[in-house]
Design a protein around this motif. Structure first.
Motif, PDB file in Angstrom:
ATOM      1  N   ASP A 303       0.854  -1.187   0.000  1.00 22.88           N
ATOM      2  CA  ASP A 303       0.000   0.000   0.000  1.00 22.88           C
ATOM      3  C   ASP A 303       0.891   1.237   0.000  1.00 22.88           C
ATOM      4  O   ASP A 303       1.717   1.422   0.904  1.00 22.88           O
ATOM      5  CB  ASP A 303      -0.921  -0.011   1.218  1.00 22.88           C
ATOM      6  N   LEU A 304       0.736   2.102  -1.007  1.00 22.04           N
ATOM      7  CA  LEU A 304       1.592   3.273  -1.170  1.00 22.04           C
ATOM      8  C   LEU A 304       0.895   4.523  -0.660  1.00 22.04           C
ATOM      9  O   LEU A 304      -0.340   4.581  -0.599  1.00 22.04           O
ATOM     10  CB  LEU A 304       1.944   3.469  -2.648  1.00 22.04           C
ATOM     11  N   PRO A 305       1.665   5.554  -0.336  1.00 21.42           N
ATOM     12  CA  PRO A 305       1.045   6.849  -0.040  1.00 21.42           C
ATOM     13  C   PRO A 305       0.376   7.427  -1.282  1.00 21.42           C
ATOM     14  O   PRO A 305       0.499   6.906  -2.389  1.00 21.42           O
ATOM     15  CB  PRO A 305       2.244   7.702   0.414  1.00 21.42           C
ATOM     16  N   ASP A 306      -0.323   8.534  -1.091  1.00 20.75           N
ATOM     17  CA  ASP A 306      -1.017   9.172  -2.205  1.00 20.75           C
ATOM     18  C   ASP A 306      -0.009   9.771  -3.174  1.00 20.75           C
ATOM     19  O   ASP A 306       0.919  10.473  -2.764  1.00 20.75           O
ATOM     20  CB  ASP A 306      -1.956  10.268  -1.688  1.00 20.75           C
ATOM     21  N   HIS A 307      -0.209   9.517  -4.487  1.00 20.97           N
ATOM     22  CA  HIS A 307       0.729  10.062  -5.463  1.00 20.97           C
ATOM     23  C   HIS A 307       0.551  11.559  -5.657  1.00 20.97           C
ATOM     24  O   HIS A 307       1.434  12.226  -6.204  1.00 20.97           O
ATOM     25  CB  HIS A 307       0.578   9.334  -6.806  1.00 20.97           C
ATOM     26  N   ASP A 308      -0.587  12.114  -5.231  1.00 15.12           N
ATOM     27  CA  ASP A 308      -0.804  13.557  -5.323  1.00 15.12           C
ATOM     28  C   ASP A 308      -0.799  14.207  -3.950  1.00 15.12           C
ATOM     29  O   ASP A 308      -1.421  15.257  -3.755  1.00 15.12           O
ATOM     30  CB  ASP A 308      -2.128  13.843  -6.031  1.00 15.12           C
ATOM     31  N   SER A 309      -0.093  13.593  -3.029  1.00  9.39           N
ATOM     32  CA  SER A 309      -0.064  14.109  -1.661  1.00  9.39           C
ATOM     33  C   SER A 309       0.605  15.477  -1.612  1.00  9.39           C
ATOM     34  O   SER A 309       1.486  15.797  -2.424  1.00  9.39           O
ATOM     35  CB  SER A 309       0.685  13.124  -0.747  1.00  9.39           C
ATOM     36  N   ALA A 310       0.174  16.273  -0.645  1.00 12.79           N
ATOM     37  CA  ALA A 310       0.808  17.573  -0.450  1.00 12.79           C
ATOM     38  C   ALA A 310       2.205  17.441   0.120  1.00 12.79           C
ATOM     39  O   ALA A 310       3.024  18.364  -0.018  1.00 12.79           O
ATOM     40  CB  ALA A 310      -0.057  18.439   0.470  1.00 12.79           C
ATOM     41  N   ALA A 311       2.505  16.316   0.741  1.00  7.65           N
ATOM     42  CA  ALA A 311       3.836  16.073   1.290  1.00  7.65           C
ATOM     43  C   ALA A 311       4.760  15.563   0.181  1.00  7.65           C
ATOM     44  O   ALA A 311       4.461  14.564  -0.480  1.00  7.65           O
ATOM     45  CB  ALA A 311       3.770  15.067   2.433  1.00  7.65           C
ATOM     46  N   VAL A 312       5.871  16.249  -0.018  1.00  7.42           N
ATOM     47  CA  VAL A 312       6.790  15.881  -1.094  1.00  7.42           C
ATOM     48  C   VAL A 312       7.380  14.503  -0.846  1.00  7.42           C
ATOM     49  O   VAL A 312       7.556  13.709  -1.780  1.00  7.42           O
ATOM     50  CB  VAL A 312       7.903  16.938  -1.222  1.00  7.42           C
ATOM     51  N   GLN A 313       7.689  14.194   0.418  1.00 10.12           N
ATOM     52  CA  GLN A 313       8.302  12.896   0.701  1.00 10.12           C
ATOM     53  C   GLN A 313       7.370  11.734   0.377  1.00 10.12           C
ATOM     54  O   GLN A 313       7.825  10.639   0.044  1.00 10.12           O
ATOM     55  CB  GLN A 313       8.761  12.819   2.164  1.00 10.12           C
ATOM     56  N   HIS A 314       6.066  11.963   0.441  1.00 14.64           N
ATOM     57  CA  HIS A 314       5.113  10.918   0.072  1.00 14.64           C
ATOM     58  C   HIS A 314       5.193  10.624  -1.420  1.00 14.64           C
ATOM     59  O   HIS A 314       5.204   9.459  -1.842  1.00 14.64           O
ATOM     60  CB  HIS A 314       3.691  11.342   0.444  1.00 14.64           C
ATOM     61  N   ARG A 315       5.233  11.676  -2.233  1.00 17.78           N
ATOM     62  CA  ARG A 315       5.344  11.474  -3.686  1.00 17.78           C
ATOM     63  C   ARG A 315       6.676  10.821  -4.039  1.00 17.78           C
ATOM     64  O   ARG A 315       6.745   9.992  -4.962  1.00 17.78           O
ATOM     65  CB  ARG A 315       5.197  12.812  -4.402  1.00 17.78           C
ATOM     66  N   GLU A 316       7.728  11.177  -3.334  1.00 17.00           N
ATOM     67  CA  GLU A 316       9.019  10.542  -3.591  1.00 17.00           C
ATOM     68  C   GLU A 316       8.973   9.062  -3.245  1.00 17.00           C
ATOM     69  O   GLU A 316       9.571   8.230  -3.948  1.00 17.00           O
ATOM     70  CB  GLU A 316      10.106  11.250  -2.774  1.00 17.00           C
ATOM     71  N   GLN A 317       8.276   8.714  -2.166  1.00 15.06           N
ATOM     72  CA  GLN A 317       8.126   7.302  -1.810  1.00 15.06           C
ATOM     73  C   GLN A 317       7.372   6.548  -2.905  1.00 15.06           C
ATOM     74  O   GLN A 317       7.729   5.418  -3.266  1.00 15.06           O
ATOM     75  CB  GLN A 317       7.379   7.174  -0.473  1.00 15.06           C
ATOM     76  N   VAL A 318       6.337   7.153  -3.452  1.00 14.88           N
ATOM     77  CA  VAL A 318       5.556   6.512  -4.511  1.00 14.88           C
ATOM     78  C   VAL A 318       6.427   6.271  -5.739  1.00 14.88           C
ATOM     79  O   VAL A 318       6.452   5.168  -6.306  1.00 14.88           O
ATOM     80  CB  VAL A 318       4.331   7.372  -4.866  1.00 14.88           C
ATOM     81  N   ASP A 319       7.153   7.295  -6.184  1.00 10.68           N
ATOM     82  CA  ASP A 319       7.991   7.156  -7.377  1.00 10.68           C
ATOM     83  C   ASP A 319       9.085   6.118  -7.166  1.00 10.68           C
ATOM     84  O   ASP A 319       9.414   5.358  -8.089  1.00 10.68           O
ATOM     85  CB  ASP A 319       8.615   8.506  -7.734  1.00 10.68           C
TER      86      ASP A 319
END
Length: 702
Positions: A303-319
Motif C-alpha cells: 500500500d503506497l502513499p497518495d501520489h498527489d499528496s501535499a507532502a513531497v516525501q510521500h510522492r518521492e516514496q511513490v515514485d
C-alpha cells in the motif's frame, strides 16, 4: 484508554485470585500461595521449553499458555488459535469490533513498540528466546489474525508465535533466452556509448540493467504488486479488503498513508520487501484462510502513499517504490479518475507496462443506476488515449475493473484476477521487459533517425579530388609533361637550335626578369581548398546520423584537418617533383645518332665546298651542296619527328606524376580525415546493431 495485555490479565489473576467458598481465611491464603507457586512453575517450565527450541505445552491443542490465560478465562480459546503458528488479535473488521478514529482496530496498538517489532523484550519476563523468531517467520513479517470470539472491549498486543513449519528454499527469478539476449545487448550498447553520450542520457538504461540484475537474484516465486492512487480514492480500504483485515490506516484525514506497508501471503519474501526499503514494523500478514493462501500464494501487496499528496516525501516514496515493484494496481474514484496528474505523470509514461497494470474504479456504490458503467467506459476511453492497451478479448494489456472496497462488490473478481496473475509467475520478467522497452524508446533519438547514414564511394573520390586540386596534382602532371618534352627537344634538336636557345636563356637571365603567373582572383588558395574539402566530407558523413554521433563525426574530421595543408605541401614537394632526369624511350639514342649524322653531313658538305672554293679540290658543287642540303633539311626533320614521337611518352610521364601526387594526397587525407570518420561510422553501426537487438528488431534504419 489504558491498554491491557495478556500478561497483565495473567498477573492480575495470579496475584488476586477470587476467594473460594467453604475455606477458612488461613486455608484460603494457603490455597492462594499454592496456586501461585503452581502457576509460576508452569510459566518457568514453558520458558525453559522455549529456550530449548521446542514448542511449549501450552501451544498444544486443549492447553493454554500463560499468554492466553485471559482468553481461556473470558471466553475460551479460539478454535484456530492453537497449533496454527499465528498470533491472534482482538477486534478488526470481521470480528465486529469498532475501529478508532484512525481506522485501526481496537485490538492493535500502533504506538506500542512491541507491535512494530516482534523482537521487543518483555519488561517482566526478560529477553525473548530466539526460537520464537525462527522458522516460517524469519522474514520479519508480523502476523495479524482476527478472532470472532474475543470480547470487543479487550485489547491485545500483537506478538508472533512459533511456527512449526520449515521455510522452503527461495528460488531466484529466471529470465528466458530472448530477455537475457536483450539485456546483454543493452549492456553492450551502454558500454559502446559511454564515450559518445553523456551519463544523463544513459542513466535510465543503467538503472534498468541494475534493477534487472538485482531482481534476478531475488525470489521468482513471489510477485510484488503495489496499490497506488490519489487522495480519497480508497486504496488503503481496498488493501485491507484484499488482506481480510484492517492493516493499512484509513480515514478522512489527508494524507492518511505516510509510509508504504507490505502484506505477504507466503513466506520467503523478506529480501523482496527489503529491496523496497519497507521496515519490519510495516510488514504484515493477511487474514489466514486456506482459500486465500491457495489463491494468492506468492503475492506481496504494498500500500503506497497518495501520489498527489501535499507532502513531497510521500510522492518521492511513490515514485521510488513504483520503479521497483513487479505490477501496479491503480485505484481511481468516480471524482478524480480523469485527473491530469494521474494520466500525464504516471499512466501515459507507463503505457508500455500495460501487461503488469490493473486499473480499478473504486467506490462504484456511490454511483446510481447505470452511471458506473458509463464512468467505466469513459475510463477505458481515457486509457486508450494514453496509449494503454486494454486486456480485452484475450489480448495482453491492462485489466480494468469496477468494484467497491466498502461493500465488497467486485472484490472477488479482483482477487481472482490477481490470483491468476500471480500464479503465472511472469510479472517480474514482463516488468523488466517493459522497462527495457521504455529505456530503448527513450534512447531511440540517439541511435536511430529513420534515414540512411554513411560515406559513399563517390563522396570519398570527391574528397580525394579536392585534395589533389589543392596540392596542384593536375598542374604538376602538366609540368612533368613539359619537362619531358623539353629534355627530348634538347636531346634531339639541332646543335644550331640549341645554341640559339642557350643564348636566349642567357639573355633573359641577365635582365633579371622572371615570368610571374598570376592566379585569378576567384581561385581559392590551397589551404582554403583543403578546409572546404574537409567540411564537405564531414557534412556528408554526418548526414542522417543522430545528433551525438553526427557531432562525433564532425569532431573527428576537424581533428584530422589540423596540419593537413602542411602535410600536403610536403607530399607535393616529394612526389610532385621527379627525382633526376626523366626516363628516356628506346628510340632516343637512334634519334640522337640521326641528328648527329645530319650535323656531320652539313659540316662535311660545307668543308667540301670551302675546299673547292680555295682550290684545294676540283670544282664539283653538286656533291657538297647535296650533303649540306640533306644535313640542313634532315636536322629539323629529325627534331620535328622526335617531337611528335615524344608527345605520347611525355603525356604518360605527366599523367604518372599526377597519379602519384593524387595518391599521395588521397593517402594523407584518408589517414588524417577519412579513417577517423570511418571509425566513428563503424562504431555507430555497431551500436545501431546492438540497439536493434535491444528493441527486438533485426535491423534499424538510420
Amino acid at each position: 484508554m489504558t491498554d491491557v495485555t495478556d500478561h497483565d490479565h495473567h498477573d492480575a489473576s495470579a496475584e488476586n485470585p477470587p476467594p473460594r467458598e467453604g475455606l477458612s481465611g488461613s486455608d484460603t491464603a494457603e490455597e492462594q500461595k499454592k496456586q501461585k507457586k503452581e502457576r509460576r512453575a508452569e510459566q518457568k517450565e514453558s520458558e525453559e521449553q522455549h529456550t530449548a527450541g521446542e514448542a511449549p505445552e501450552s501451544d498444544a491443542p486443549g492447553k493454554a499458555s500463560s499468554a492466553d490465560t485471559d482468553t481461556d478465562t473470558d471466553g475460551g480459546a479460539d478454535g484456530n488459535g492453537s497449533g496454527d503458528g499465528h498470533a491472534r488479535v482482538a477486534g478488526g473488521a470481521e470480528s465486529g469490533v469498532p475501529a478508532d478514529h484512525k481506522g485501526v482496530p481496537k485490538g492493535i496498538r500502533t504506538d506500542d513498540p512491541r507491535t512494530d517489532d516482534p523482537r521487543t523484550d518483555d519488561p517482566r519476563t526478560g529477553p525473548r528466546p530466539e526460537s520464537e523468531y525462527s522458522g516460517a517467520w524469519d522474514d520479519g513479517l508480523i502476523a495479524r489474525r482476527v478472532s470472532e470470539t474475543d470480547p470487543p472491549a479487550r485489547e491485545t498486543v500483537v506478538e508472533p508465535r512459533v511456527s512449526s513449519s520449515v521455510s522452503q528454499p527461495v528460488m531466484p527469478l529466471a529470465y528466458d533466452g530472448p530477455l537475457r539476449s536483450r539485456l546483454d545487448a543493452l549492456r553492450e550498447l551502454v558500454g559502446l556509448s559511454r564515450t559518445r553520450l553523456d551519463s544523463r542520457t544513459l542513466a535510465e538504461a543503467g538503472r534498468v540493467l541494475d534493477e534487472a540484475a538485482a531482481r534476478r537474484t531475488l525470489s521468482g516465486q513471489h510477485t510484488v504488486v503495489a496499490i497506488a492512487g490519489a487522495t480519497g480514492s480508497g486504496k488503503s480500504q481496498l488493501f485491507n479488503a484484499l488482506a481480510g483485515v484492517a492493516i493499512s490506516e484509513t480515514g478522512v484525514r489527508r494524507p492518511t498513508t505516510a509510509m508504504p506497508i507490505a502484506c505477504s501471503w507466503s513466506d520467503g519474501a523478506g529480501t523482496l520487501i527489503d529491496r523496497l526499503g519497507i521496515p519490519g514494523r510495516l510488514r504484515r500478514r493477511p487474514l489466514q484462510s486456506a482459500e486465500a493462501e491457495a489463491q494468492l500464494r506468492g503475492l506481496v501487496l504494498v500500500d503506497l502513499p497518495d501520489h498527489d499528496s501535499a507532502a513531497v516525501q510521500h510522492r518521492e516514496q511513490v515514485d521510488r517504490v513504483l520503479a521497483l515493484v513487479d505490477a501496479v494496481i491503480w485505484v481511481v474514484d468516480p471524482e478524480k479518475y480523469a485527473d491530469a496528474v494521474l494520466h500525464e505523470r504516471y499512466l501515459r509514461p507507463m503505457a508500455g507496462h500495460a501487461e503488469v497494470m490493473f486499473v480499478v474504479l473504486n467506490q462504484v456504490d456511490r454511483l446510481p443506476g447505470e452511471a458506473a458503467d458509463q464512468v467505466l467506459d469513459d475510463l477505458r476511453r481515457l486509457l486508450d488515449e494514453d496509449g494503454i492497451a486494454l486486456g480485452e478479448y484475450g489480448e495482453p494489456g491492462a485489466t480494468v475493473l469496477a468494484l467497491s472496497a466498502l461493500t465488497g462488490d467486485g472484490i472477488g473478481e479482483l482477487r481472482e484476477a490477481l490470483g491468476q496473475f500471480v500464479g503465472e509467475r511472469g510479472a517480474a520478467a514482463r516488468r523488466i521487459s517493459a522497462d527495457l522497452d521504455a529505456a530503448a524508446w527513450q534512447l531511440r533519438p540517439v541511435y536511430a533517425t529513420g534515414r540512411r547514414a554513411g560515406l559513399s564511394e563517390r563522396a570519398r573520390d570527391e574528397f580525394s579530388d579536392r585534395l589533389a586540386d589543392a596540392v596542384g596534382a593536375t598542374a604538376a602532371g602538366q609540368a612533368a609533361e613539359r619537362v619531358w618534352l623539353r629534355n627530348a627537344n634538347r636531346a634531339c634538336g639541332t646543335p644550331w637550335l640549341r645554341l640559339w636557345r642557350w643564348c636566349q636563356d642567357r639573355r633573359e637571365s641577365s635582365t633579371g626578369r622572371f615570368a610571374v603567373s598570376e592566379q585569378p582572383d576567384e581561385e581559392a588558395t590551397a589551404r582554403q581548398r583543403v578546409e572546404q574539402a574537409v567540411r564537405t566530407v564531414a557534412e556528408r558523413a554526418s548526414a542522417g546520423l543522430p545528433a551525438p554521433w553526427a557531432l562525433a563525426v564532425r569532431e573527428a574530421a576537424v581533428r584530422g584537418a589540423q596540419g593537413l595543408p602542411e602535410a600536403l605541401d610536403q607530399l607535393a614537394t616529394r612526389a610532385g617533383t621527379p627525382s633526376g632526369r626523366p626516363p628516356r624511350p628506346g628510340w632516343w639514342p637512334v634519334a640522337v645518332l640521326a641528328q648527329a649524322s645530319m650535323t656531320v653531313l652539313q659540316i662535311v658538305g660545307g668543308l667540301w665546298l670551302v675546299a673547292q672554293i680555295v682550290g684545294v679540290m676540283a670544282p664539283n658543287l653538286g656533291v657538297p651542296v647535296l650533303l649540306m642540303s640533306v644535313g640542313i633539311v634532315g636536322g629539323p626533320g629529325v627534331e620535328w619527328s622526335c617531337r611528335l614521337a615524344a608527345r605520347g611518352p611525355a603525356r604518360r610521364y605527366g599523367l604518372e606524376a599526377e597519379r602519384r601526387l593524387r595518391e599521395a594526397a588521397a593517402g594523407c587525407g584518408r589517414a588524417r580525415v577519412l579513417d577517423p570518420v570511418a571509425a566513428e561510422l563503424l562504431r555507430y553501426r555497431e551500436v545501431r546493431e546492438q540497439y536493434g537487438r535491444v528493441t527486438g528488431a533485426r535491423a534499424v534504419v538510420g
